[in-house]
Design an enzyme around this catalytic site. Structure first.
Site, PDB file in Angstrom:
ATOM      1  N   HIS A 315      -4.408   5.474 -45.639  1.00  0.00           N
ATOM      2  CA  HIS A 315      -4.419   5.820 -44.218  1.00  0.00           C
ATOM      3  C   HIS A 315      -4.398   7.326 -44.078  1.00  0.00           C
ATOM      4  O   HIS A 315      -3.771   8.030 -44.874  1.00  0.00           O
ATOM      5  CB  HIS A 315      -3.200   5.210 -43.504  1.00  0.00           C
ATOM      6  CG  HIS A 315      -3.296   5.234 -42.014  1.00  0.00           C
ATOM      7  ND1 HIS A 315      -2.972   6.344 -41.270  1.00  0.00           N
ATOM      8  CD2 HIS A 315      -3.687   4.275 -41.125  1.00  0.00           C
ATOM      9  CE1 HIS A 315      -3.147   6.067 -39.984  1.00  0.00           C
ATOM     10  NE2 HIS A 315      -3.578   4.841 -39.870  1.00  0.00           N
ATOM     11  N   ASP A 373      -5.457  -2.527 -41.087  1.00  0.00           N
ATOM     12  CA  ASP A 373      -6.826  -2.980 -40.831  1.00  0.00           C
ATOM     13  C   ASP A 373      -7.282  -4.010 -41.855  1.00  0.00           C
ATOM     14  O   ASP A 373      -8.059  -4.914 -41.535  1.00  0.00           O
ATOM     15  CB  ASP A 373      -7.787  -1.786 -40.841  1.00  0.00           C
ATOM     16  CG  ASP A 373      -7.465  -0.773 -39.762  1.00  0.00           C
ATOM     17  OD1 ASP A 373      -7.314  -1.199 -38.610  1.00  0.00           O
ATOM     18  OD2 ASP A 373      -7.343   0.414 -40.072  1.00  0.00           O
TER      19      ASP A 373
END
Length: 438
Positions: A315, A373
């Site tokens: 991330h 995600d």
């Protein structure tokens, strides 16, 4: 003029021009948690220089009391509450109330808020003509941008941004109507009739019912799917000043109505680098295609000369494990076990890829853990939500954060229109030359 020396204490940053000896003291604004910020409001006026920060990665564009994240520690707080506690013990609408009003509601307050949201979920019937104007295979996000932006043409009684009551009504309407707009966008894309909201269902259950029920057959709402969707929505409510939230704030700083501001946020969210990440995960899994090919693609991900990236790992902000991924991982496995198509090769492939990434030293050293995600896309697929609706799901949840950020910004006493500056690198002044002499 070169500013090469800076001295800092708890209250000011003193910058000294080594050529002239001129000193400028810039206030240091303290935060309740995380880094403070040097107030450079006077910097240009006193030095003649702008600050240069592409992507605003080192610039605090506002002050906010809504959300705090610590990328190094893997921490996410909504109004001070850890996301882990809210995900385990709260509901989406309870967290929505928290974000709008600053405190967790009493039972009476939650009941009243839920009633308001439920009873604002209907759309004006005239909006149906908007859907008929879109091509049959229009992307649902394209429809969302258009329909949400049009709401200001229907709800004039909540567009006076100087009126706190109008702002509150607009916030309620946006949160309430977003699932209805999203479901109608999906129904339009598959050629099925729109389904009206049901006031007896939960926020997430209502969305699932509007998406998957048909007039000729009763829809059986699965409680696991309902809870999974509610959990994903909680995790996606807000995430500090990301691209779409900053877009909403910038649009709002001009005095634009809240429906237009949220439509601008949806447009920013649509970008694959922002809201489209979970859809990119499924595209990657489809590209890999078979469990036997995982080593090949893992090797490609490790090759710095290969542009291939493993989507859904690591991330930009979190340099540790994404706290949302820890929460959603357990739900993902539960959903896949009970709702997933066990013959779907993508599920087996995804779980095997997750296993490898969590054990491989290359990923561990670089902290490239599966992120939110990676898991949310798998849950959506297991529930039956198609890939082109993934970003729409994100928009539904993030609407709460957008309206909370917008309300916070509008309520500031010294709120000003946003006006970023630039470092100009184009031609200097030159005179026009007639076309005959060029």
């Amino acid at each position: 003029m070169l500013w090469e020396e800076a001295l800092m204490d708890d209250h000011t940053l003193t910058v000294i021009d080594n050529k002239t000896g001129k000193r400028i003291e810039l206030p240091v604004r303290k935060s309740t948690q995380g880094p403070g910020a040097v107030d450079i409001t006077r910097f240009f006026g006193e030095t003649g220089y702008f600050t240069y920060d592409p992507g605003f990665l080192s610039t605090a564009s506002c002050h906010s009391a809504l959300t705090f994240l610590d990328g190094e520690q893997g921490q996410l707080l909504y109004r001070g509450y850890p996301i882990e506690q809210l995900a385990e013990r709260s509901s989406f609408l309870e967290v929505a109330y928290l974000m709008l009003y600053g405190e967790l509601p009493t039972q009476a307050e939650l009941d009243a808020f839920t009633y308001i949201i439920v009873h604002h979920s209907m759309l004006n019937e005239a909006l149906k003509s908007f859907y008929r104007g879109f091509y049959h295979d229009a992307h649902p996000m394209a429809i969302m941008v258009g329909v949400v932006g049009s709401l200001s043409a229907f709800y004039h009684d909540s567009t006076d941004i100087s009126n706190p009551h109008h702002r509150e009504i607009a916030a309620h309407r946006l949160i309430a109507k977003m699932p209805t707009i999203a479901a109608a966008s999906y129904k339009h894309s598959i050629g099925e009739p729109q389904v009206y909201p049901d006031n007896n269902l939960s926020y997430s259950g209502n969305l699932l019912n509007m998406m998957f029920s048909i007039p000729c057959e009763k829809f059986q709402l699965d409680p696991i799917a309902e809870r999974a969707l509610d959990l994903i929505f909680i995790l996606h409510i807000d995430h500090e000043q990301n691209a779409s939230t900053s877009t909403v704030r910038l649009a709002g700083s001009s005095g634009a109505n809240p429906f237009a501001c949220v439509a601008s946020g949806i447009a920013a969210l649509w970008g694959p680098a922002h809201g489209g990440a979970n859809e990119a995960v499924l595209n990657m899994l489809q590209e890999i295609g078979d469990v036997k090919r995982i080593p090949e693609f893992v090797a490609r991900a490790k090759d710095k000369n290969d542009p291939f990236r493993l989507m859904g790992f690591g991330h930009r902000v979190y340099k540790n494990y994404d706290p949302r991924a820890r929460i959603i991982r357990q739900m993902c496995h539960e959903v896949l076990e009970k709702l997933g198509d066990h013959d779907d090769p993508l599920f087996e492939l995804a779980l095997r890829l997750e296993e490898i990434a969590l054990k491989d030293e290359y990923f561990i050293e670089r902290k490239l853990y599966p992120n939110v995600d990676f898991y949310s896309g798998l849950i959506y697929r297991a529930i039956g939500i198609p890939a082109n609706m993934f970003t729409v799901m994100f928009a539904i949840a993030r609407t709460v954060g957008w309206v909370a950020q917008w309300m916070e910004m509008i309520g500031e006493e010294n709120q000003r229109i946003g006006r970023p500056r630039q470092l100009y690198i184009g031609p200097t002044r030159r005179d026009y030359v007639d076309v005959k002499h060029r």
